[in-house]
Design a protein around this motif. Structure first.
Motif, PDB file in Angstrom:
ATOM      1  N   GLY A 170       0.810  -1.211   0.000  1.00 39.03           N
ATOM      2  CA  GLY A 170       0.000   0.000   0.000  1.00 39.03           C
ATOM      3  C   GLY A 170       0.842   1.260   0.000  1.00 39.03           C
ATOM      4  O   GLY A 170       0.518   2.236  -0.695  1.00 39.03           O
ATOM      5  N   GLY A 202       2.628   1.637  -3.416  1.00 40.57           N
ATOM      6  CA  GLY A 202       1.656   2.125  -4.392  1.00 40.57           C
ATOM      7  C   GLY A 202       1.334   3.596  -4.202  1.00 40.57           C
ATOM      8  O   GLY A 202       1.185   4.357  -5.167  1.00 40.57           O
ATOM      9  N   ASP A 203       1.245   4.025  -2.936  1.00 38.96           N
ATOM     10  CA  ASP A 203       0.964   5.426  -2.635  1.00 38.96           C
ATOM     11  C   ASP A 203       2.099   6.325  -3.125  1.00 38.96           C
ATOM     12  O   ASP A 203       1.864   7.461  -3.559  1.00 38.96           O
ATOM     13  N   ASN A 221      -5.373   2.116 -12.080  1.00 36.34           N
ATOM     14  CA  ASN A 221      -6.232   1.710 -10.972  1.00 36.34           C
ATOM     15  C   ASN A 221      -7.254   0.665 -11.414  1.00 36.34           C
ATOM     16  O   ASN A 221      -7.545  -0.289 -10.685  1.00 36.34           O
ATOM     17  N   LEU A 262      -5.853  -2.781 -11.468  1.00 40.31           N
ATOM     18  CA  LEU A 262      -5.654  -3.404 -10.157  1.00 40.31           C
ATOM     19  C   LEU A 262      -6.854  -4.261  -9.763  1.00 40.31           C
ATOM     20  O   LEU A 262      -6.687  -5.338  -9.178  1.00 40.31           O
ATOM     21  N   GLU A 303     -10.004  -1.437  -2.995  1.00 39.80           N
ATOM     22  CA  GLU A 303     -10.379  -0.465  -4.022  1.00 39.80           C
ATOM     23  C   GLU A 303     -10.638   0.910  -3.418  1.00 39.80           C
ATOM     24  O   GLU A 303     -10.349   1.943  -4.040  1.00 39.80           O
ATOM     25  N   THR A 322      -7.154   2.463  -3.162  1.00 39.06           N
ATOM     26  CA  THR A 322      -6.509   2.810  -4.428  1.00 39.06           C
ATOM     27  C   THR A 322      -7.264   3.914  -5.170  1.00 39.06           C
ATOM     28  O   THR A 322      -6.652   4.757  -5.828  1.00 39.06           O
ATOM     29  N   TRP A 363      -6.289   7.414  -4.193  1.00 42.90           N
ATOM     30  CA  TRP A 363      -5.106   7.997  -4.825  1.00 42.90           C
ATOM     31  C   TRP A 363      -5.509   8.880  -6.005  1.00 42.90           C
ATOM     32  O   TRP A 363      -4.836   9.872  -6.296  1.00 42.90           O
TER      33      TRP A 363
END
Length: 758
Positions: free
Chosen positions: A460, A463-464, A487, A490, A536, A539, A542
């Motif tokens: 996480g 990914g951030d 996204n 994913l 989800e 993500t 983001w």
């Protein structure tokens, strides 16, 4: 004498009056008599007399808020508002003043039976509240879809059943904290219910496919918050002086900041302005993208825009009615056809408060952040975490395994999309030490579970960091398109049947394939769906951050706090904890107001811990816009130390709320849901994990290398800005310093004899 002068409100659009207003006035008075509302008594006192009813002018409210409704529709809508205001006043006399919590629950449970979403038979009504609801439900729902009926049933039920929250606050003389108040006011204040009625009044419905999306949720929430905050300003005198009410936004701010009613009203008006700007921003920047994403046709898009226009009409019309109704404090407000000055298209720019609102919170001020400005290291507060830290004995194994896993999935590899640069080096992962975090979050986990937890935290956070680096906001629409495509992919690597779909092409996808198969494989289909939605949720947040960066916009405080739970990944970790207790705790318990309040208080505390530790890294080195201290700086136009004091006070208020809910309301929840010993033990264990979560988050931040000044670096090719953030001249510096409008203080003081804030 009024306790304060009404502030200058930001009203962006002129109010319009429905031509059928006089017919609605005559109709609703006759209907109120038929239902038994006019002349009804509680304890010998009349709830409504005809003269006071005429002065409140609910037909005027509906004519202003629904200017385009037909005569029959306006009659029905006016009857709905007559009913809801009668319910509020009758409930005040019958239950709020008496503090009869048990009687209130029985009354509300029965009242809910008069709005069956499935068309079931109703009992025989025995009082004006029941007669009015039965009549209106029968007249309204046949013309609407089943989806709308279920939404309207939920918002009406929330409006009714959560009134017990208000009684609980009154009985204990407890004034809620600002975050709790905003969240709960949406449920008990009725504005979400009003938003649903907008669809009926305009003869259109939101397409079912987009009802649950973030833009539509934000439209409804910002509308609701603005309606409630405006009402709180106008109703402050009546509620505090006549009704003994403690659930008022101005009073909440007054007690939290220990300031005067005038200062509190001005702050609430700033929040109202900010929420309206959030509404406008969502309509202009998010709805067009939403229409494209869901492939809405012209008719569906027009229906959604009609709904947004209806909410906008309601805001302006509701403001106009508050200026005229005898229900509210409005003696200092001029009324009449020329109150706004010149009439006609474009003349709204000449209204009092328009330009001030445009430049205020949520407006121009939110776009003034200087990128990479020097901040220095922010002093940390004394975090009031009363929970004992426990660490898993398996920490060394999980630490070594998770670092090796990060190497294997490619987190340390040179990335073609970064021109061959690494996002993280192996020493970065080692220093970040996510296993230390997992060891505190779940000290009782076995080796496999602890290692898996550390790997999820690693994924996480990587990914951030990946998203804003690979999709820089300077690329605008191209960055957003690429981020959305990334996204969307994913989700394809989190199939509900756990079978691989597609071929992963980068470390973010490869690592997710591995984590998903090991985590979701043993889950039931329902749990798997819940967990995927939690991932989800993180993500997708983001994308929200990227959208703000593209606009160079510091987010609205309420939007920030609610989205922060998602960007921090707290929804994900809490979802895993819930899934582990699958079947032991009824879903209704997890959906209860009490447990939701406990979870949100814990989440907010953990998220705000991070904002303190990450402040210098994010503001000075990353040009970040998503940090609570920066959000408060922008909202109050103050310096970082004043903002830090406000955030510290918010954290303390949330910790007190967490403990109060656990100590006082959790036992009531046990009894209300008749939980057996197994369920009680499971829920108690869940609360213990939330305590571990807070203690573990704080311990990790003190131990990780991620926020240490010696490890911070500016982006390639960018250097810090030497200018300081412009500060309003009336705001002094220093944590705890009194200011003309911002006076942060730990709210343990007595409000009045026997009355303290929560």
């Amino acid at each position: 004498m009024q306790p304060f002068e009404l502030p200058e409100f930001y009203v962006a659009h002129p109010a319009r009056l429905n031509a059928h207003v006089e017919q609605a006035r005559a109709h609703t008075k006759q209907w109120a008599y038929q239902m038994g509302m006019l002349g009804d008594t509680v304890g010998g006192d009349v709830v409504w007399e005809e003269a006071s009813f005429d002065g409140m002018d609910y037909a005027g409210l509906c004519a202003y808020t629904h200017p385009e409704a037909s005569a029959p529709v306006l009659d029905t809508v006016t009857d709905w508002y007559t009913w809801v205001f009668y319910f509020d006043d009758h409930f005040l006399d019958a239950f709020k003043r008496t503090g009869d919590m048990d009687g209130a629950r029985r009354y509300l449970d029965r009242l809910a039976t008069f709005m069956p979403p499935d068309g079931a038979a109703m009992p025989e009504p025995t009082n004006p509240d029941e007669r009015g609801l039965a009549d209106l439900w029968t007249r309204t729902v046949p013309s609407m879809s089943q989806c709308w009926r279920e939404r309207f049933h939920e918002s009406t039920r929330n409006l009714l059943l959560d009134c017990v929250w208000e009684i609980g606050n009154i009985n204990t003389a407890r004034i809620p904290n600002p975050i709790d108040y905003i969240e709960m006011r949406r449920r008990v204040g009725g504005a979400p219910w009003s938003a649903d009625l907008v669809e009926y009044a305009r003869g259109t419905e939101i397409p079912e496919a987009i009802v649950g999306t973030r833009p539509m949720r934000v439209l409804k929430d910002t509308f609701s918050d603005a309606v409630h905050l405006r009402n709180d300003i106008f109703s402050y005198q009546r509620e505090t002086e006549e009704e003994g009410e403690v659930n008022n936004g101005v009073l909440v701010v007054e007690r939290f900041f220990d300031c005067s009613p005038q200062q509190a009203a001005d702050i609430v008006n700033d929040q109202l302005t900010s929420r309206i700007h959030q509404f406008e921003n969502t309509v202009l920047t998010e709805l067009p993208l939403l229409f494209d994403e869901y492939g809405l046709d012209v008719v569906q898009s027009a229906a959604t825009m009609s709904y947004a226009q209806g909410l906008q009409d309601w805001q302006s019309g509701g403001h106009e009615w508050h200026l005229r109704s005898n229900r509210y404090m409005n003696g200092s407000a001029a009324t009449g056809p020329m109150r706004f000055g010149p009439a006609g298209l474009g003349t709204e720019l000449a209204r009092p408060g328009f330009w001030k609102g445009l430049a205020g919170p949520g407006g121009v001020r939110s776009h003034r952040q200087i990128p990479l400005r020097r901040t220095g290291q922010l002093p940390l507060p004394d975090f009031d975490v009363p929970f004992e830290l426990s660490l898993s004995p398996h920490l060394p194994v999980a630490r070594a395994s998770s670092i090796e896993w990060a190497q294997q999935v490619g987190f340390h590899d040179p990335l073609p999309e970064l021109g061959g640069r690494q996002l993280w080096a192996r020493e970065d992962t080692a220093g970040f030490d996510f296993a230390l975090c997992s060891a505190g979050l779940d000290p009782d986990a076995d080796i496999a579970a602890l290692t898996l937890s550390a790997e999820w935290l690693t994924w996480g956070t990587w990914g951030d960091d990946y998203f804003p680096t690979v999709f820089p906001p300077t690329q605008g629409a191209a960055a957003m398109a690429g981020a959305k495509a990334c996204n969307a992919r994913l989700s394809t690597f989190m199939p509900l049947d756990v079978k691989p779909v597609g071929t992963p092409v980068n470390p973010l996808e490869r690592s997710l394939v591995d984590l998903w198969s090991r985590t979701a494989g043993p889950m039931s289909p329902a749990a798997r769906l819940t967990f995927r939605q939690a991932v989800e949720s993180m993500t997708e947040s983001w994308l929200w951050e990227l959208a703000n960066h593209i606009q160079h916009r510091v987010p609205d405080p309420v939007d920030y706090l609610e989205m922060r739970r998602r960007t921090f990944g707290s929804d994900l970790t809490i979802a895993l904890s819930k899934i582990a207790r699958g079947g032991l705790i009824p879903d209704a318990v997890f959906e209860s107001t009490t447990l939701r309040g406990i979870e949100h208080a814990a989440q907010d505390y953990g998220c705000l811990i991070n904002d303190f530790f990450s402040y210098q890294k994010e503001i000075e080195y990353e040009a970040e816009l998503h940090n609570a201290i920066l959000v408060v700086e922008s909202f109050f136009d103050c310096d970082r130390d004043i903002a830090a004091g406000v955030v510290d006070d918010l954290m303390r208020a949330r910790m007190r709320q967490f403990q109060r809910l656990v100590d006082d309301e959790l036992p009531v929840l046990f009894e209300h849901h008749r939980l057996d010993a197994t369920a009680r033990a499971a829920l108690t264990s869940y609360i213990d994990e939330l305590r571990d979560w807070i203690a573990g988050i704080l311990h990790w931040h003190r131990g990780t290398s991620r926020y240490r000044p010696e490890n911070l670096h500016h982006p390639v090719g960018r250097q810090p800005h030497t200018a300081a953030r412009p500060v309003h001249p009336w705001v002094p510096s220093g944590i705890g310093t009194a200011a003309a409008r911002v006076r942060p203080r730990v709210a343990t003081h007595a409000i009045s004899p026997g009355r303290t804030s929560s």
